[in-house]
Design an enzyme around this catalytic site. Sequence first.
Site, PDB file in Angstrom:
ATOM      1  CB  CYS A 213      -3.975   2.837  -1.966  1.00 30.81           C
ATOM      2  SG  CYS A 213      -4.660   4.700  -1.262  1.00 30.81           S
TER       3      CYS A 213
ATOM      4  CD  GLN B 151      -7.347  -4.360   3.841  1.00 28.61           C
ATOM      5  OE1 GLN B 151      -7.967  -4.924   4.429  1.00 28.61           O
ATOM      6  NE2 GLN B 151      -6.797  -2.818   3.486  1.00 28.61           N
TER       7      GLN B 151
ATOM      8  CG  HIS C 262      -1.432   0.316   1.513  1.00 31.74           C
ATOM      9  ND1 HIS C 262      -1.691   2.474   1.349  1.00 31.74           N
ATOM     10  CD2 HIS C 262      -3.222   0.716   1.284  1.00 31.74           C
ATOM     11  CE1 HIS C 262      -2.881   2.488   1.796  1.00 31.74           C
ATOM     12  NE2 HIS C 262      -4.041   2.135   1.397  1.00 31.74           N
TER      13      HIS C 262
ATOM     14  CG  ASP D 221       0.821  -2.274   5.903  1.00 36.07           C
ATOM     15  OD1 ASP D 221      -0.589  -2.245   7.291  1.00 36.07           O
ATOM     16  OD2 ASP D 221       0.223  -1.584   4.567  1.00 36.07           O
TER      17      ASP D 221
ATOM     18  CE  LYS E  53      -6.942   0.288   6.182  1.00 40.61           C
ATOM     19  NZ  LYS E  53      -8.776   0.527   5.309  1.00 40.61           N
TER      20      LYS E  53
HETATM   21  N1  PMP Z   1      -1.762  -0.692   4.511  1.00 42.94           N
HETATM   22  C1  PMP Z   1      -2.957  -0.658   4.237  1.00 42.94           C
HETATM   23  C2  PMP Z   1      -1.941  -2.693   3.098  1.00 42.94           C
HETATM   24  C3  PMP Z   1      -4.311  -1.050   4.150  1.00 42.94           C
HETATM   25  O1  PMP Z   1      -5.226  -1.540   3.126  1.00 42.94           O
HETATM   26  C4  PMP Z   1      -4.165   0.594   4.183  1.00 42.94           C
HETATM   27  C5  PMP Z   1      -5.857   1.104   4.347  1.00 42.94           C
HETATM   28  N2  PMP Z   1      -6.402   0.898   3.017  1.00 42.94           N
HETATM   29  C6  PMP Z   1      -2.966   0.931   5.050  1.00 42.94           C
HETATM   30  C7  PMP Z   1      -2.258   0.901   5.063  1.00 42.94           C
HETATM   31  C8  PMP Z   1      -3.271   2.600   5.814  1.00 42.94           C
HETATM   32  O2  PMP Z   1      -4.135   2.349   6.426  1.00 42.94           O
HETATM   33  P1  PMP Z   1      -4.814   4.188   6.866  1.00 42.94           P
HETATM   34  O3  PMP Z   1      -5.116   4.690   6.145  1.00 42.94           O
HETATM   35  O4  PMP Z   1      -5.902   3.402   8.153  1.00 42.94           O
HETATM   36  O5  PMP Z   1      -3.703   4.265   7.847  1.00 42.94           O
END
Ligand code: PMP
Length: 407
Positions: free
Chosen positions: A365, A204, A124, A201, A227
Site C-alpha cells: 500500500c 505502525q 501508506h 499516522d 495492529k
Molecule cells: N497507515 C499505515 C502506516 C499502515 O501501515 C496501515 C495499515 N497497513 C494503515 C495506515 C491503515 O490501517 P487500517 O487498514 O487498519 O485502517
Amino acid sequence: MEIFPVERIREDFPILKQHVYGKPLVYFDNGATTQKPVRVIETINRIHREQNASIHRSVNWMSDHMTQLYEDARKTIRAFIGAGKISEIIFTAGATASINAVAFSFGETFLEPGDEVLISTMEHHSNIVPWQLACERRGARLKVIPITDAGTIEMDAYRNLLGDKTRIVAVTHVSNTLGTINPVKEMIRLAHERDIPVLVDGAQAIQHTAVNMVDLDCDFYVFSGHKVYGPTGIGILYGKEQWLERLPPYQGGGDMIDRVTFEKTTFNELPFKFEAGTSNYIGAIGMAEAVAYISEIGMQAIHEYETGLRDYAAGLLSAFPGLSQYGTAPDKTAIFSFVLNNVHPFDTGMILDKFGIAVRTGTHCTMPLMNRFRIEGTVRASLCFYNTHQEIDRLMEGLQTVTDMLA
Ligand code: PMP
C-alpha cells in the site's frame, strides 16, 4: 537488564503454536496485522456470551454495564497515549477511517482553492488518497516531502515546503514499508512555528514505542486496534479538543446528535459528535484489553526486546549476498523490506511460505514509495515482541533455499 520472557509471552498467543505445511509457523507479517493474546479473545467471547447490549441507549442493566465498559475502554486508551482529555479520544473503525474523517471534515472547513496539504513520500495509501480526494473537492494541492535513499525524510526540503499555503501536514510516525521512525516531534514543532496543524499516522508506531500526545503535541493521531494485538474494525482518532470542536461531523446518524428535527439537527458533545451509529463497542473493549496487556509487559521492555531483534535481523540480512534492503535508517523498527538477487518478491514469499514463514510481498500500500525506489515491490518481514532470534534464523535458512533454487 531483565531477560525478556518471550517464551512465556508466546504462550499467550495460541495461534503461534500452529504448523503450516508441517513446519512451525513463523509469523513475520505483524505490519499487516498482529495476533491476539488469549485475554483479548476471551474478553470478546465473554461479552458476546454473557453481557452483550447496545451502549448509550437503553434503560437496562446490561446496556448500562456495557456503556461503562466502553467508556472505561476510552479511559484506558487515553492513558495509553497520554492524551490530555477523554473527549479527545474517538473510536473509529481503524486508522483509515480516522484519516478519512479528518481529511473530510478538515478539508471541508479549512481547504480553499490553491491551499496545500503536505504529506511524505513514504505514506501508506490510507494517508494519501483521503487527502487527494479532499484536495480534488476543494481545489487544493497535494505536496510531497522527498526522502533520502536510506528512507528518511529530507528535513531541509520539509522546512522549505512548509509555506503560507500549507494548511495541514499529514505524516506517518513509522513507515510500514521501510520501518523508518520519523522525527515527528521536530516536524510538529516546525509546522507549529507557522501555526500549521499536523496529523500523525501512528498505525505502525503505537505498538512498538511509548507515545505521549501532550509531549508530541500533534493535533491528530490515528491508529488501528488490529495492529496493537486487538480486534479488527476498531481504531482511534485522537484530536486536540480545540480542533475537534471546530470540525463538523464526518458522518451523521444515531448517537452523534443532540436534537433532530426535519429542519435542523444539533450535534452531541465530544467525543460522541464523531461516533455516528452503533459503535463497535465490543471491539473497543477488546482493544483496551490488548492495550492493558502490552502495558503490563511494558512498552519500554517491548521496545528494547524488539530493538535487539531488529539489530540481529539487520546484521544477518545486510551480510546476505545479493540481498538489497530498502529502509536503512538508523532509527527504525524491526520492519525489513528487501529484494533477493533477481528473484521476484512474490516467488520469494511463496517459497518462504512453504517453510511456514509468513511474510508479505508486493507494494505494501505504498506504490509511490515503490516508484521512488524504482522497484515493483519487496518482500517485507515485520517483527514484534513475540518473535524470536531462532525465527530470524529460520528466515535466513529460507532465504538461502530461495537463493539456491532461483537466483
Ligand atoms: N497507515 C499505515 C502506516 C499502515 O501501515 C496501515 C495499515 N497497513 C494503515 C495506515 C491503515 O490501517 P487500517 O487498514 O487498519 O485502517
